[in-house]
Design a protein around this motif. Structure first.
Motif, mmCIF file in Angstrom:
data_model
loop_
_atom_site.group_PDB
_atom_site.id
_atom_site.type_symbol
_atom_site.label_atom_id
_atom_site.label_comp_id
_atom_site.label_asym_id
_atom_site.label_seq_id
_atom_site.Cartn_x
_atom_site.Cartn_y
_atom_site.Cartn_z
ATOM 1 N N HIS A 213 1.112 -1.180 0.063
ATOM 2 C CA HIS A 213 -0.377 0.029 0.156
ATOM 3 C C HIS A 213 0.983 1.237 -0.053
ATOM 4 O O HIS A 213 0.737 2.319 0.072
ATOM 5 N N ALA A 214 2.296 0.869 -0.227
ATOM 6 C CA ALA A 214 3.114 2.512 0.021
ATOM 7 C C ALA A 214 3.277 3.155 -1.352
ATOM 8 O O ALA A 214 3.275 1.571 -2.437
ATOM 9 N N ILE A 215 3.576 4.281 -1.752
ATOM 10 C CA ILE A 215 2.991 5.195 -3.177
ATOM 11 C C ILE A 215 3.916 6.120 -2.669
ATOM 12 O O ILE A 215 3.820 6.508 -1.757
ATOM 13 N N ALA A 216 5.103 5.563 -3.382
ATOM 14 C CA ALA A 216 7.345 6.973 -3.188
ATOM 15 C C ALA A 216 6.472 7.656 -5.411
ATOM 16 O O ALA A 216 6.101 7.431 -5.656
ATOM 17 N N VAL A 217 5.931 9.136 -5.181
ATOM 18 C CA VAL A 217 6.474 9.645 -6.110
ATOM 19 C C VAL A 217 7.738 10.677 -5.969
ATOM 20 O O VAL A 217 7.674 11.118 -5.427
ATOM 21 N N VAL A 218 8.385 10.385 -7.038
ATOM 22 C CA VAL A 218 9.657 11.312 -7.567
ATOM 23 C C VAL A 218 9.272 11.633 -8.554
ATOM 24 O O VAL A 218 8.695 12.192 -9.196
ATOM 25 N N THR A 219 10.141 13.399 -8.096
ATOM 26 C CA THR A 219 10.289 13.805 -9.221
ATOM 27 C C THR A 219 11.757 14.322 -8.919
ATOM 28 O O THR A 219 12.487 15.286 -8.247
ATOM 29 N N CYS A 220 11.872 13.886 -10.909
ATOM 30 C CA CYS A 220 13.708 13.918 -10.425
ATOM 31 C C CYS A 220 13.774 15.230 -11.731
ATOM 32 O O CYS A 220 13.164 14.996 -12.926
ATOM 33 N N GLN A 221 14.895 16.395 -11.819
ATOM 34 C CA GLN A 221 14.890 17.319 -12.655
ATOM 35 C C GLN A 221 16.355 16.750 -11.898
ATOM 36 O O GLN A 221 17.075 17.276 -11.714
ATOM 37 N N LYS A 222 17.549 18.285 -13.298
ATOM 38 C CA LYS A 222 18.363 18.443 -13.525
ATOM 39 C C LYS A 222 19.376 19.518 -12.665
ATOM 40 O O LYS A 222 18.355 20.382 -11.881
ATOM 41 N N GLY A 223 20.106 19.373 -11.706
ATOM 42 C CA GLY A 223 20.672 19.668 -10.073
ATOM 43 C C GLY A 223 21.670 18.998 -10.003
ATOM 44 O O GLY A 223 22.823 19.047 -10.879
ATOM 45 N N ARG A 224 21.910 18.885 -8.799
ATOM 46 C CA ARG A 224 23.255 18.999 -8.108
ATOM 47 C C ARG A 224 23.349 17.472 -7.010
ATOM 48 O O ARG A 224 24.383 17.640 -5.966
ATOM 49 N N GLY A 225 22.601 17.068 -7.393
ATOM 50 C CA GLY A 225 23.131 15.329 -6.815
ATOM 51 C C GLY A 225 22.425 15.044 -5.725
ATOM 52 O O GLY A 225 22.191 14.691 -4.561
ATOM 53 N N MET A 226 21.040 16.525 -4.838
ATOM 54 C CA MET A 226 20.227 16.187 -3.987
ATOM 55 C C MET A 226 19.349 14.948 -3.779
ATOM 56 O O MET A 226 18.633 15.332 -5.285
ATOM 57 N N ILE A 227 19.163 14.643 -3.074
ATOM 58 C CA ILE A 227 17.770 13.448 -2.950
ATOM 59 C C ILE A 227 17.611 13.526 -1.502
ATOM 60 O O ILE A 227 18.149 13.065 -0.574
ATOM 61 N N ARG A 228 16.789 13.870 -1.451
ATOM 62 C CA ARG A 228 15.009 14.178 -0.456
ATOM 63 C C ARG A 228 13.870 13.251 -0.457
ATOM 64 O O ARG A 228 13.740 13.315 -1.415
ATOM 65 N N VAL A 229 14.015 12.453 1.252
ATOM 66 C CA VAL A 229 12.699 11.391 1.038
ATOM 67 C C VAL A 229 11.719 13.145 1.912
ATOM 68 O O VAL A 229 12.255 12.362 3.061
ATOM 69 N N ASN A 230 10.263 13.604 2.088
ATOM 70 C CA ASN A 230 9.648 13.911 2.431
ATOM 71 C C ASN A 230 10.648 14.727 2.962
ATOM 72 O O ASN A 230 10.206 15.390 4.009
ATOM 73 N N GLY A 231 11.130 16.263 2.404
ATOM 74 C CA GLY A 231 11.746 17.244 2.502
ATOM 75 C C GLY A 231 13.213 16.317 3.848
ATOM 76 O O GLY A 231 14.223 16.732 4.571
ATOM 77 N N ILE A 232 13.338 14.966 4.479
ATOM 78 C CA ILE A 232 14.301 14.227 5.385
ATOM 79 C C ILE A 232 15.432 13.823 3.861
ATOM 80 O O ILE A 232 15.348 13.087 3.051
ATOM 81 N N PRO A 233 17.086 14.370 4.062
ATOM 82 C CA PRO A 233 17.993 13.807 3.367
ATOM 83 C C PRO A 233 18.264 12.297 2.883
ATOM 84 O O PRO A 233 17.619 11.985 4.186
ATOM 85 N N LEU A 234 18.711 11.518 1.914
ATOM 86 C CA LEU A 234 18.711 10.553 1.951
ATOM 87 C C LEU A 234 19.491 9.314 3.558
ATOM 88 O O LEU A 234 18.725 8.139 3.401
ATOM 89 N N ASN A 235 20.703 10.252 3.481
ATOM 90 C CA ASN A 235 21.412 9.307 4.703
ATOM 91 C C ASN A 235 20.294 9.263 5.816
ATOM 92 O O ASN A 235 20.969 9.082 6.627
ATOM 93 N N ASN A 236 19.637 10.152 6.128
ATOM 94 C CA ASN A 236 18.968 10.150 7.607
ATOM 95 C C ASN A 236 17.436 9.609 7.740
ATOM 96 O O ASN A 236 16.609 9.698 8.431
ATOM 97 N N VAL A 237 17.000 9.322 6.827
ATOM 98 C CA VAL A 237 15.345 8.355 6.420
ATOM 99 C C VAL A 237 15.731 7.187 7.558
ATOM 100 O O VAL A 237 16.961 6.087 7.206
#
Length: 147
Positions: free
Chosen positions: A19-43
């Motif tokens: 039942h989990a759904i993750a929606v991702v917006t991917c665009q040109k940038g500088r390598g930042m990946i955030r999940v619900n506003g939290i950096p990927l390293n802190n999930v």
């Protein structure tokens, strides 16, 4: 104003698990990946953090260096959310490379993902079976009593 909108290189994809759904917006940038506003390293949970890193480690960190990803994840439990995020990241980088970079590098990433784990690109269709009457669960029945 319309030229600025047309110049943005953006791809939106999703990943699902139960039942989990993750929606991702991917665009040109500088390598930042955030999940619900939290950096990927802190999930959270920490034990499954390596699962989140799999798409990045398989494709190579250099592929993610010029891409920003923002993920929104809802529903399901902790593990299901982690697997949905993982699938969304993998699908997003493949579709970004297909649309804005080139076909050979996209195929290289896609082959690496398919060789490792098919669930990185293809959703798992299994769902929990509904409980029925006459028992405590989907398949189990109450014991027959003769007295």
């Amino acid at each position: 104003m319309s030229d600025a909108k047309a110049a943005v290189q953006k791809v939106q994809t999703y990943g699902k698990k139960k039942h989990a759904i993750a929606v991702v917006t991917c665009q040109k940038g500088r390598g930042m990946i955030r999940v619900n506003g939290i950096p990927l390293n802190n999930v959270k949970p920490e034990g499954l953090r390596l699962k989140l890193q799999e798409p990045i480690l398989l494709a190579g960190k250099s592929k993610f260096r010029n891409v920003d990803m923002r993920l929104r994840v809802r529903g399901g439990g902790h593990t299901s959310q982690i697997f949905a995020i993982r699938q969304a990241i993998a699908k997003a980088i493949v579709s970004y490379y297909q649309k804005f970079v080139d076909e050979p590098s996209k195929m290289e990433i896609k082959d690496a993902y398919m060789n490792m784990d098919r669930c990185l690109l293809v959703a798992d269709p299994r769902r929990t079976e509904m409980k029925k009457f006459g028992g405590s669960g989907a398949r189990s029945r109450f014991a027959k009593s003769y007295r």
